[in-house]
Design an enzyme around this catalytic site. Structure first.
Site, PDB file in Angstrom:
ATOM      1  N   HIS A  54      50.335  -3.276  17.671  1.00 27.73           N
ATOM      2  CA  HIS A  54      49.152  -2.421  17.562  1.00 27.73           C
ATOM      3  C   HIS A  54      47.885  -3.174  17.966  1.00 27.73           C
ATOM      4  O   HIS A  54      47.107  -2.697  18.820  1.00 27.73           O
ATOM      5  CB  HIS A  54      49.016  -1.919  16.122  1.00 27.73           C
ATOM      6  CG  HIS A  54      47.871  -0.984  15.915  1.00 27.73           C
ATOM      7  ND1 HIS A  54      47.983   0.381  16.036  1.00 27.73           N
ATOM      8  CD2 HIS A  54      46.561  -1.222  15.605  1.00 27.73           C
ATOM      9  CE1 HIS A  54      46.802   0.941  15.817  1.00 27.73           C
ATOM     10  NE2 HIS A  54      45.929  -0.012  15.540  1.00 27.73           N
ATOM     11  N   GLU A  55      47.682  -4.346  17.389  1.00 29.59           N
ATOM     12  CA  GLU A  55      46.462  -5.097  17.679  1.00 29.59           C
ATOM     13  C   GLU A  55      46.467  -5.655  19.107  1.00 29.59           C
ATOM     14  O   GLU A  55      45.416  -5.773  19.738  1.00 29.59           O
ATOM     15  CB  GLU A  55      46.287  -6.234  16.661  1.00 29.59           C
ATOM     16  CG  GLU A  55      46.170  -5.780  15.219  1.00 29.59           C
ATOM     17  CD  GLU A  55      45.078  -4.740  14.993  1.00 29.59           C
ATOM     18  OE1 GLU A  55      44.097  -4.716  15.770  1.00 29.59           O
ATOM     19  OE2 GLU A  55      45.216  -3.934  14.049  1.00 29.59           O
TER      20      GLU A  55
ATOM     21  N   HIS B 229      44.946  -3.067  21.373  1.00 25.35           N
ATOM     22  CA  HIS B 229      43.465  -3.139  21.397  1.00 25.35           C
ATOM     23  C   HIS B 229      43.012  -4.345  22.215  1.00 25.35           C
ATOM     24  O   HIS B 229      42.103  -4.250  23.054  1.00 25.35           O
ATOM     25  CB  HIS B 229      42.921  -3.283  19.971  1.00 25.35           C
ATOM     26  CG  HIS B 229      43.089  -2.063  19.122  1.00 25.35           C
ATOM     27  ND1 HIS B 229      42.668  -0.815  19.510  1.00 25.35           N
ATOM     28  CD2 HIS B 229      43.616  -1.911  17.871  1.00 25.35           C
ATOM     29  CE1 HIS B 229      42.934   0.060  18.546  1.00 25.35           C
ATOM     30  NE2 HIS B 229      43.513  -0.590  17.540  1.00 25.35           N
TER      31      HIS B 229
END
Length: 462
Positions: A17-18, A21
């Site tokens: 997920h990170e 980003h």
């Protein structure tokens, strides 16, 4: 080991997920100041060219810190400094809306991508599922004192639809029933070639701490439910009784039984008093007397035996590469629709928060999945990744969807929202999420250990 698998699963999801980003921000020319796995005190860190990579103590999430994500807060009230940060070429705020939107969506999108990419490998490796879940929904039996019994559903009825939704497999019927507790339904069944319309209400499952639907026709009560002894727990009540693996239990206290469920119901109702069990062993009748013992984990009286699992009742879903891709994409799509349906029904208050699992239940599920094999663990990982991606897109401040909402509002009013408005919205969103997390965790504790039992034990200490 359950905790280890939980940390591994959550770590993978957070990193993916990170990283979503992070990589989009870097590609967009936005400076990433921190990439953190976990929250709280730093365990160790590595300083990159412009990003500090760190692992923190609490492995319950993570974050990336983007330069210029909130110029006013970073400038600590210095208006000129805030303007300089916002105007910087590597500032998040200074980038065009399309780059900011892509960066915010990068996290949840990567979670969705992970699920769609990994799920085909689940069907390439293979996972074992009960064969009944792939079979047409023909009712195998009806439980006594159940909603199905009250409306005269019968063994052999073929379920065609529930509330106008058609079904082809038992697995889909079970999912629907479990997710619709306390709901009135119209069920269409075929009996002897004639369609019949049945109206009833799904109730809460009587044998589960988790709030889920129950009709009394669920195949797990009848499929592979023969009262055949599997393993005998060492030093348990049945260990020295003479009972053996493979014994077919025929009676409890001289009352005939035909299913494992009937047997366990009578054992649990014994309240610890000695019971007699009749059995068949290679065609020869026998009997034993056993005193059930209270099991803290199950919150019930047990005799320390497991049910024999017939391997013929299970199928391995394993396919060639081409078919594995097809099945993987179809299953991911199905789970996506299931997750969206749950979210919709939660927000419309058609589904209780008690159906949700918190960190304790997720930890249990990750451990159980890992014990079942790599295919099952990857399946669990994909499902969790889908849920993380979809839930993060909800327009709630502090979630990625909340940032998208802020950008949409700023696009409409053609000016940035004030720091005060954002802070109030973020604090409100955080309060809502924390409140929900506390409720879900409380529900986990009650489901696993029983709040009432814990309170009783606590009182006993004083």
């Amino acid at each position: 080991m359950t905790l280890v698998f939980f940390i591994i699963a959550l770590g993978i999801l957070v990193i993916v997920h990170e990283w979503g980003h992070f990589i989009i921000a870097r590609k967009s020319g936005i400076r990433v100041e921190k990439f953190s796995i976990g929250f709280g005190p730093t365990l160790f860190k590595i300083q990159g060219r412009e990003t500090e990579f760190r692992v923190a103590l609490l492995p319950l999430g993570g974050y990336v810190k983007l330069y210029g994500e909130d110029p006013e807060a970073e400038a600590e009230g210095d208006e000129q400094k805030a303007k300089a940060i916002a105007a910087s070429p590597d500032s998040f705020t200074g980038k065009p809306a399309r780059f900011r939107l892509a960066t915010v969506l990068g996290g949840p999108v990567m979670n969705l991508v992970l699920a769609f990419v990994v799920m085909p490998f689940v069907f390439l490796i293979g996972r074992q599922v009960p064969a009944i879940l792939e079979k047409p929904p023909v009712i195998l039996g009806v439980m006594e004192n159940s909603p199905a019994k009250a409306v005269n559903l019968e063994k052999g009825d073929i379920i065609q639809s529930i509330n106008e939704e058609s079904f082809q497999k038992w697995g889909d019927v079970l999912n629907w029933i479990m997710l619709h507790p306390n709901q009135e339904i119209k069920m269409v069944v075929t009996r002897d070639g004639v369609e019949k319309e049945i109206h009833t209400t799904i109730t809460d499952a009587p044998d589960s701490r988790q709030k889920m639907g129950y009709l009394g026709i669920e195949p797990q009560y009848f499929w592979g439910n023969d009262p055949i002894v599997g393993d005998i727990v060492a030093n348990g009540p049945a260990f020295s009784s003479g009972l053996k693996s493979g014994d077919f239990i025929t009676a409890v206290n001289d009352e005939k039984i035909s299913t494992w469920t009937q047997m366990t119901d009578k054992i649990r109702a014994s309240n610890g008093k000695p019971i007699s069990l009749g059995y068949l062993r290679q065609g020869v009748e026998g009997g034993v007397t056993i005193t059930p013992a209270y099991n803290e984990d199950a919150k019930a009286y047990l005799i320390g035996i497991t049910r024999f699992t017939n391997p013929d009742l299970y199928v391995v879903q394993k396919f060639s590469p081409g078919k594995a891709i097809t099945h993987g994409l179809q299953e991911t799509y199905r789970l996506s629709l299931l997750t969206l349906d749950v979210v919709k029904r939660l927000f419309s208050f058609d589904l209780s928060y008690k159906t949700l699992g918190g960190p304790l239940q997720i930890a249990q599920a990750s451990g159980q999945a890992a014990k079942s094999g790599l295919g099952e663990f990857l399946y669990f990982l994909c499902f969790m990744s889908l849920q993380l991606g979809i839930l993060n897109l909800l327009p709630i401040p502090v979630l990625d969807g909340g940032h998208v909402l802020f950008m949409a509002i700023e696009g409409i009013i053609r000016r940035p929202l004030s720091l005060k408005v954002k802070m109030v919205a973020m604090q409100t969103g955080m309060a809502l999420l924390l409140g929900l997390m506390i409720l879900i965790t409380f529900n986990d504790v009650d489901r696993i250990w029983g709040i009432g039992d814990l309170i009783t034990k606590a009182k006993g200490l004083f």
